[in-house]
Write an enzyme that holds these catalytic residues in place. Sequence first.
Site, PDB file in Angstrom:
ATOM      1  N   LYS A  58       0.833  -1.218   0.000  1.00 12.22           N
ATOM      2  CA  LYS A  58       0.000   0.000   0.000  1.00 12.22           C
ATOM      3  C   LYS A  58       0.861   1.257   0.000  1.00 12.22           C
ATOM      4  CE  LYS A  58      -4.030  -2.012   2.256  1.00 12.22           C
ATOM      5  NZ  LYS A  58      -4.869  -1.972   3.472  1.00 12.22           N
ATOM      6  N   HIS A 109       0.041  -7.241  17.506  1.00 10.95           N
ATOM      7  CA  HIS A 109      -0.971  -8.293  17.368  1.00 10.95           C
ATOM      8  C   HIS A 109      -1.637  -8.598  18.697  1.00 10.95           C
ATOM      9  CE1 HIS A 109       2.589 -10.717  18.491  1.00 10.95           C
ATOM     10  NE2 HIS A 109       3.174 -10.249  17.411  1.00 10.95           N
TER      11      HIS A 109
HETATM   12  C1  LIG Z   1      -2.969  -3.233  -2.220  1.00 11.91           C
HETATM   13  C2  LIG Z   1      -3.447  -4.489  -1.536  1.00 11.91           C
HETATM   14  C3  LIG Z   1      -2.290  -5.007  -0.691  1.00 11.91           C
HETATM   15  C4  LIG Z   1      -4.617  -4.142  -0.680  1.00 11.91           C
HETATM   16  O1  LIG Z   1      -5.021  -5.306  -0.028  1.00 11.91           O
HETATM   17  P1  LIG Z   1      -6.524  -5.456   0.518  1.00 11.91           P
HETATM   18  O2  LIG Z   1      -6.518  -6.662   1.375  1.00 11.91           O
HETATM   19  O3  LIG Z   1      -7.474  -5.374  -0.623  1.00 11.91           O
HETATM   20  O4  LIG Z   1      -6.698  -4.150   1.358  1.00 11.91           O
HETATM   21  P2  LIG Z   1      -7.555  -3.831   2.663  1.00 11.91           P
HETATM   22  O5  LIG Z   1      -8.861  -4.517   2.635  1.00 11.91           O
HETATM   23  O6  LIG Z   1      -6.699  -4.012   3.867  1.00 11.91           O
HETATM   24  O7  LIG Z   1      -7.725  -2.278   2.445  1.00 11.91           O
HETATM   25  C5  LIG Z   1      -8.510  -1.794   1.429  1.00 11.91           C
HETATM   26  C6  LIG Z   1      -8.015  -0.412   1.093  1.00 11.91           C
HETATM   27  O8  LIG Z   1      -6.716  -0.491   0.511  1.00 11.91           O
HETATM   28  C7  LIG Z   1      -6.557   0.685  -0.281  1.00 11.91           C
HETATM   29  N1  LIG Z   1      -5.911   0.297  -1.530  1.00 11.91           N
HETATM   30  C8  LIG Z   1      -6.418  -0.443  -2.556  1.00 11.91           C
HETATM   31  N2  LIG Z   1      -5.524  -0.550  -3.541  1.00 11.91           N
HETATM   32  C9  LIG Z   1      -4.430   0.126  -3.127  1.00 11.91           C
HETATM   33  C10 LIG Z   1      -3.175   0.375  -3.720  1.00 11.91           C
HETATM   34  N3  LIG Z   1      -2.838  -0.074  -4.939  1.00 11.91           N
HETATM   35  N4  LIG Z   1      -2.288   1.123  -3.026  1.00 11.91           N
HETATM   36  C11 LIG Z   1      -2.584   1.599  -1.819  1.00 11.91           C
HETATM   37  N5  LIG Z   1      -3.769   1.388  -1.197  1.00 11.91           N
HETATM   38  C12 LIG Z   1      -4.676   0.651  -1.861  1.00 11.91           C
HETATM   39  C13 LIG Z   1      -7.922   1.270  -0.556  1.00 11.91           C
HETATM   40  O9  LIG Z   1      -8.018   2.493   0.129  1.00 11.91           O
HETATM   41  C14 LIG Z   1      -8.850   0.236   0.051  1.00 11.91           C
HETATM   42  O10 LIG Z   1      -9.994   0.784   0.664  1.00 11.91           O
HETATM   43  P3  LIG Z   1     -11.345   0.958  -0.213  1.00 11.91           P
HETATM   44  O11 LIG Z   1     -11.624  -0.395  -0.809  1.00 11.91           O
HETATM   45  O12 LIG Z   1     -12.342   1.380   0.800  1.00 11.91           O
HETATM   46  O13 LIG Z   1     -11.023   1.997  -1.239  1.00 11.91           O
HETATM   47  C15 LIG Z   1      -3.986  -5.540  -2.540  1.00 11.91           C
HETATM   48  O14 LIG Z   1      -3.997  -5.037  -3.836  1.00 11.91           O
HETATM   49  C16 LIG Z   1      -3.311  -6.834  -2.568  1.00 11.91           C
HETATM   50  O15 LIG Z   1      -2.395  -7.068  -3.298  1.00 11.91           O
HETATM   51  N6  LIG Z   1      -3.845  -7.753  -1.740  1.00 11.91           N
HETATM   52  C17 LIG Z   1      -3.304  -9.044  -1.608  1.00 11.91           C
HETATM   53  C18 LIG Z   1      -4.336 -10.066  -1.977  1.00 11.91           C
HETATM   54  C19 LIG Z   1      -4.214 -11.250  -1.084  1.00 11.91           C
HETATM   55  O16 LIG Z   1      -4.348 -11.148   0.115  1.00 11.91           O
HETATM   56  N7  LIG Z   1      -3.924 -12.378  -1.665  1.00 11.91           N
HETATM   57  C20 LIG Z   1      -3.720 -13.558  -0.935  1.00 11.91           C
HETATM   58  C21 LIG Z   1      -2.551 -14.241  -1.588  1.00 11.91           C
HETATM   59  S1  LIG Z   1      -1.915 -15.541  -0.662  1.00 11.91           S
END
Ligand SMILES: CC(C)(COP(=O)(O)OP(=O)(O)OC[C@H]1O[C@@H](n2cnc3c(N)ncnc32)[C@H](O)[C@@H]1OP(=O)(O)O)[C@@H](O)C(=O)NCCC(=O)NCCS
Length: 131
Positions: A58, A109
């Site tokens: 992020k 945590h």
């Molecule tokens: C950027 C990333 C890390 C965000 O992860 P996420 O779990 O969707 O994020 P969270 O639920 O904690 O937070 C959501 C917020 O992240 C923020 N966000 C989304 N994309 C973002 C980006 N490219 N950069 C920064 N912040 C971002 C947004 O503000 C979002 O809030 P909104 O949906 O209300 O707009 C995501 O793109 C990612 O790669 N997730 C990994 C997926 C995963 O867990 N895979 C499992 C593999 S084993």
Amino acid sequence: MPVKGCGVDAIEIARIARAIKRPGFQGRVFTEYERDYLSSRPVQSWAARFAAKEAVMKSLGRGWLQGVSFAEIEIRADEWGRPSVTLVGGAREVARQQGVTRFVVSLTHTKELAIAYVIALGEEEHAGSDW
Ligand SMILES: CC(C)(COP(=O)(O)OP(=O)(O)OC[C@H]1O[C@@H](n2cnc3c(N)ncnc32)[C@H](O)[C@@H]1OP(=O)(O)O)[C@@H](O)C(=O)NCCC(=O)NCCS
């Protein structure tokens, strides 16, 4: 030192407790150093490092499948237990493009939740970096 970005992530411990039992998950998400370090630690510490990797993503504005993968972000601990971030591969390249040269990271945590907070910092040009 200019702030280039920040990121925060919270993850349910139960989700990571399930995931680390799945074949391939540990090797896909955690580096060899992390797996070794975490092998004697509770699932909360695994979850906190997963959260730290998402918080780094992020702070760079790029997620999983957007040029940065989990195993390219390594969370190390110094002799006192303080965490730090090291990048390789695509993550390192994304950081370089953005002028990010180091991160500060904090983990916490409870029984149910792990949280990580990351600040991405830049340097003056040509001043070197943590990687
Ligand atoms: C950027 C990333 C890390 C965000 O992860 P996420 O779990 O969707 O994020 P969270 O639920 O904690 O937070 C959501 C917020 O992240 C923020 N966000 C989304 N994309 C973002 C980006 N490219 N950069 C920064 N912040 C971002 C947004 O503000 C979002 O809030 P909104 O949906 O209300 O707009 C995501 O793109 C990612 O790669 N997730 C990994 C997926 C995963 O867990 N895979 C499992 C593999 S084993």
